[in-house]
Design a protein around this motif. Structure first.
Motif, mmCIF file in Angstrom:
data_model
loop_
_atom_site.group_PDB
_atom_site.id
_atom_site.type_symbol
_atom_site.label_atom_id
_atom_site.label_comp_id
_atom_site.label_asym_id
_atom_site.label_seq_id
_atom_site.Cartn_x
_atom_site.Cartn_y
_atom_site.Cartn_z
ATOM 1 N N VAL A 127 11.673 -47.835 6.907
ATOM 2 C CA VAL A 127 11.159 -47.196 8.119
ATOM 3 C C VAL A 127 9.986 -47.998 8.672
ATOM 4 C CG1 VAL A 127 11.849 -44.902 7.324
ATOM 5 C CG2 VAL A 127 9.523 -45.718 6.854
ATOM 6 N N THR A 128 9.609 -47.661 9.887
ATOM 7 C CA THR A 128 8.430 -48.248 10.509
ATOM 8 C C THR A 128 7.180 -47.488 10.095
ATOM 9 O OG1 THR A 128 7.424 -48.871 12.621
ATOM 10 C CG2 THR A 128 8.593 -46.783 12.566
ATOM 11 N N THR A 129 6.033 -48.158 10.159
ATOM 12 C CA THR A 129 4.735 -47.470 10.108
ATOM 13 C C THR A 129 3.906 -47.892 11.311
ATOM 14 O OG1 THR A 129 3.652 -49.208 8.775
ATOM 15 C CG2 THR A 129 4.734 -47.398 7.573
ATOM 16 N N GLY A 130 4.586 -48.312 12.388
ATOM 17 C CA GLY A 130 3.900 -48.823 13.571
ATOM 18 C C GLY A 130 2.840 -47.874 14.109
ATOM 19 N N ALA A 131 1.776 -48.451 14.627
ATOM 20 C CA ALA A 131 0.644 -47.652 15.097
ATOM 21 C C ALA A 131 1.038 -46.685 16.200
ATOM 22 C CB ALA A 131 -0.471 -48.583 15.592
ATOM 23 N N TRP A 132 2.070 -47.019 16.982
ATOM 24 C CA TRP A 132 2.487 -46.113 18.054
ATOM 25 C C TRP A 132 3.040 -44.791 17.506
ATOM 26 C CZ3 TRP A 132 4.750 -50.698 16.740
ATOM 27 C CH2 TRP A 132 6.004 -50.620 16.122
ATOM 28 N N ALA A 133 3.535 -44.803 16.254
ATOM 29 C CA ALA A 133 4.082 -43.585 15.654
ATOM 30 C C ALA A 133 2.977 -42.665 15.149
ATOM 31 C CB ALA A 133 5.021 -43.929 14.505
ATOM 32 N N GLU A 134 1.811 -43.241 14.841
ATOM 33 C CA GLU A 134 0.640 -42.473 14.394
ATOM 34 C C GLU A 134 -0.583 -43.345 14.658
ATOM 35 O OE1 GLU A 134 -1.171 -39.504 13.900
ATOM 36 O OE2 GLU A 134 0.744 -39.079 12.915
ATOM 37 N N PRO A 135 -1.194 -43.229 15.865
ATOM 38 C CA PRO A 135 -2.227 -44.182 16.289
ATOM 39 C C PRO A 135 -3.448 -44.277 15.387
ATOM 40 C CG PRO A 135 -1.411 -42.918 18.149
ATOM 41 C CD PRO A 135 -0.838 -42.279 16.922
ATOM 42 N N GLY A 136 -3.878 -43.199 14.785
ATOM 43 C CA GLY A 136 -5.090 -43.249 13.968
ATOM 44 C C GLY A 136 -4.809 -43.752 12.568
ATOM 45 N N PRO A 137 -5.505 -44.819 12.100
ATOM 46 C CA PRO A 137 -5.265 -45.337 10.741
ATOM 47 C C PRO A 137 -5.432 -44.284 9.654
ATOM 48 C CG PRO A 137 -6.555 -46.910 12.006
ATOM 49 C CD PRO A 137 -6.471 -45.662 12.842
ATOM 50 N N ALA A 138 -6.442 -43.435 9.761
ATOM 51 C CA ALA A 138 -6.653 -42.408 8.738
ATOM 52 C C ALA A 138 -5.519 -41.383 8.752
ATOM 53 C CB ALA A 138 -7.995 -41.714 8.965
ATOM 54 N N ALA A 139 -5.098 -40.980 9.946
ATOM 55 C CA ALA A 139 -3.992 -40.027 10.058
ATOM 56 C C ALA A 139 -2.699 -40.638 9.539
ATOM 57 C CB ALA A 139 -3.823 -39.594 11.514
ATOM 58 N N ARG A 140 -2.522 -41.933 9.736
ATOM 59 C CA ARG A 140 -1.318 -42.604 9.230
ATOM 60 C C ARG A 140 -1.274 -42.530 7.705
ATOM 61 N NH1 ARG A 140 -1.971 -48.069 10.979
ATOM 62 N NH2 ARG A 140 -2.157 -47.008 12.974
ATOM 63 N N LEU A 141 -2.405 -42.748 7.071
ATOM 64 C CA LEU A 141 -2.464 -42.666 5.609
ATOM 65 C C LEU A 141 -2.164 -41.244 5.130
ATOM 66 C CD1 LEU A 141 -5.616 -44.864 4.861
ATOM 67 C CD2 LEU A 141 -3.209 -45.539 4.756
ATOM 68 N N GLU A 142 -2.673 -40.252 5.845
ATOM 69 C CA GLU A 142 -2.391 -38.864 5.475
ATOM 70 C C GLU A 142 -0.908 -38.561 5.566
ATOM 71 O OE1 GLU A 142 -4.721 -35.908 7.423
ATOM 72 O OE2 GLU A 142 -6.625 -36.924 7.030
ATOM 73 N N ARG A 143 -0.262 -39.064 6.605
ATOM 74 C CA ARG A 143 1.173 -38.868 6.760
ATOM 75 C C ARG A 143 1.920 -39.464 5.572
ATOM 76 N NH1 ARG A 143 2.857 -35.078 10.523
ATOM 77 N NH2 ARG A 143 2.470 -35.721 12.681
ATOM 78 N N ILE A 144 1.575 -40.689 5.215
ATOM 79 C CA ILE A 144 2.277 -41.376 4.127
ATOM 80 C C ILE A 144 2.045 -40.658 2.796
ATOM 81 C CG2 ILE A 144 2.383 -43.538 2.804
ATOM 82 C CD1 ILE A 144 1.747 -44.980 5.479
ATOM 83 N N ARG A 145 0.838 -40.167 2.574
ATOM 84 C CA ARG A 145 0.558 -39.416 1.337
ATOM 85 C C ARG A 145 1.393 -38.150 1.265
ATOM 86 N NH1 ARG A 145 -4.988 -40.553 2.761
ATOM 87 N NH2 ARG A 145 -5.808 -42.274 1.484
ATOM 88 N N ALA A 146 1.768 -37.613 2.427
ATOM 89 C CA ALA A 146 2.502 -36.344 2.468
ATOM 90 C C ALA A 146 4.015 -36.523 2.384
ATOM 91 C CB ALA A 146 2.140 -35.583 3.747
ATOM 92 N N TRP A 147 4.502 -37.771 2.395
ATOM 93 C CA TRP A 147 5.943 -37.991 2.331
ATOM 94 C C TRP A 147 6.510 -37.394 1.046
ATOM 95 C CZ3 TRP A 147 6.426 -43.878 3.925
ATOM 96 C CH2 TRP A 147 6.195 -43.983 5.315
ATOM 97 N N ASP A 207 12.978 -46.909 0.839
ATOM 98 C CA ASP A 207 12.981 -48.047 -0.083
ATOM 99 C C ASP A 207 11.917 -49.056 0.309
ATOM 100 O OD1 ASP A 207 15.437 -47.517 -1.825
ATOM 101 O OD2 ASP A 207 16.254 -47.319 0.191
ATOM 102 N N HIS A 208 11.701 -49.201 1.609
ATOM 103 C CA HIS A 208 10.675 -50.123 2.097
ATOM 104 C C HIS A 208 10.157 -49.619 3.435
ATOM 105 C CE1 HIS A 208 13.736 -51.831 4.810
ATOM 106 N NE2 HIS A 208 14.524 -51.973 3.765
ATOM 107 N N ALA A 209 9.011 -50.139 3.837
ATOM 108 C CA ALA A 209 8.422 -49.783 5.128
ATOM 109 C C ALA A 209 7.762 -51.019 5.709
ATOM 110 C CB ALA A 209 7.393 -48.666 4.964
ATOM 111 N N SER A 210 7.884 -51.188 7.019
ATOM 112 C CA SER A 210 7.262 -52.333 7.672
ATOM 113 C C SER A 210 5.832 -51.983 8.067
ATOM 114 C CB SER A 210 8.063 -52.757 8.905
ATOM 115 O OG SER A 210 8.132 -51.704 9.847
ATOM 116 N N VAL A 211 4.939 -52.941 7.858
ATOM 117 C CA VAL A 211 3.531 -52.799 8.233
ATOM 118 C C VAL A 211 3.175 -53.979 9.123
ATOM 119 C CG1 VAL A 211 1.148 -52.714 7.415
ATOM 120 C CG2 VAL A 211 2.971 -51.621 6.069
#
Length: 255
Positions: free
Chosen positions: A75-95, A100-104
């Motif tokens: 999957v993507t982790t592009g900033a447009w899907a979750e603009p805030g870096p801290a919020a992006r980390l929270e999303r990933i922690r909640a998966w 299998d892989h994610a693009s950064v």
């Protein structure tokens, strides 16, 4: 390796064939794998068609695709899907279901932290290095570089003539790329020239409705499967060109 990029940030307004629901993504993935794709890259979508990292969307998307295909799904982790870096980390922690892989994308704010968290959770990282950014420079200095599964060399130049030069410049900037495999691809007008270059160089590549909406002859692509089939043919043509260009190889002519 032929990765299929199922949808990207595109919507039905771009092309009616773009899969937007878990079920349509699974159908498209299955058809693409049957056509020769060996890896999946997908952007999970909200009901309104927006890219998201929400675990409530990611889980059913991954589950639907995995029920249909035996290949890795990323999957993507592009900033447009979750603009805030801290919020992006929270999303990933909640998966609750992990890809299998994610693009950064290494040029985006918070890339190092995002990649580190993914690795901590056991998710392989594809390092997205875009042309026209400082991604290559930042990746070269990254302590995480040797730990990524591959580098996505992403050529953003959409001019058919300029894309190949941009691709070569990007590969030069990447240098040894920490010894990691490189997947080279372009987008829109640059997609097919860059894919053929990947064939000539023997690099992994990708194709799909995220990157290009037309076949090599300019016809509108009806599906990801058709793009994969065309991509494999173009890739083999690039390999053949490279073989013909080897020193000492006969260049053809009459016998």
């Amino acid at each position: 390796m032929m990765q299929v990029c199922l949808n990207g940030s595109r919507t039905a307004a771009d092309c009616v064939a773009v899969p937007l629901t878990p079920e349509s993504m699974a159908d498209s993935a299955a058809e693409a794998v049957a056509a020769g794709a060996t890896d999946i890259h997908v952007h999970p979508k909200t009901p309104c068609g927006r890219d998201t990292l929400s675990p409530r969307v990611l889980a059913p998307t991954l589950s639907a695709i995995r029920a249909r295909v035996p290949v890795p799904v990323g999957v993507t982790t592009g900033a447009w899907a979750e603009p805030g870096p801290a919020a992006r980390l929270e999303r990933i922690r909640a998966w609750t279901v992990l890809p299998d892989h994610a693009s950064v994308n290494w040029h985006e704010p918070g890339a190092e932290e995002t990649a580190a968290l993914l690795m901590e959770r056991g998710v392989s990282v594809e390092a997205g290095i875009w042309s026209g950014t400082d991604g290559a420079e930042r990746f070269a200095a990254s302590p995480l570089g040797p730990k990524v599964v591959r580098v996505l060399a992403e050529v953003t130049d959409t001019d058919p003539l300029g894309a190949v030069s941009s691709a070569r410049a990007l590969l030069s900037a990447l240098g040894a790329a920490h010894g990691r495999p490189v997947l080279l691809h372009g987008e829109d007008g640059g997609a097919w020239p860059v894919l053929r270059l990947a064939g000539r160089l023997g690099l992994a590549t990708r194709v799909g409705l995220e990157d290009v909406l037309v076949l090599p002859d300019g016809e509108r692509a009806p599906s990801n499967a058709r793009l994969v089939a065309a991509g494999l043919a173009e890739y083999r043509a690039g390999l053949a060109d490279a073989t013909r260009d080897l020193p000492g190889r006969p260049s053809g002519g009459t016998r």
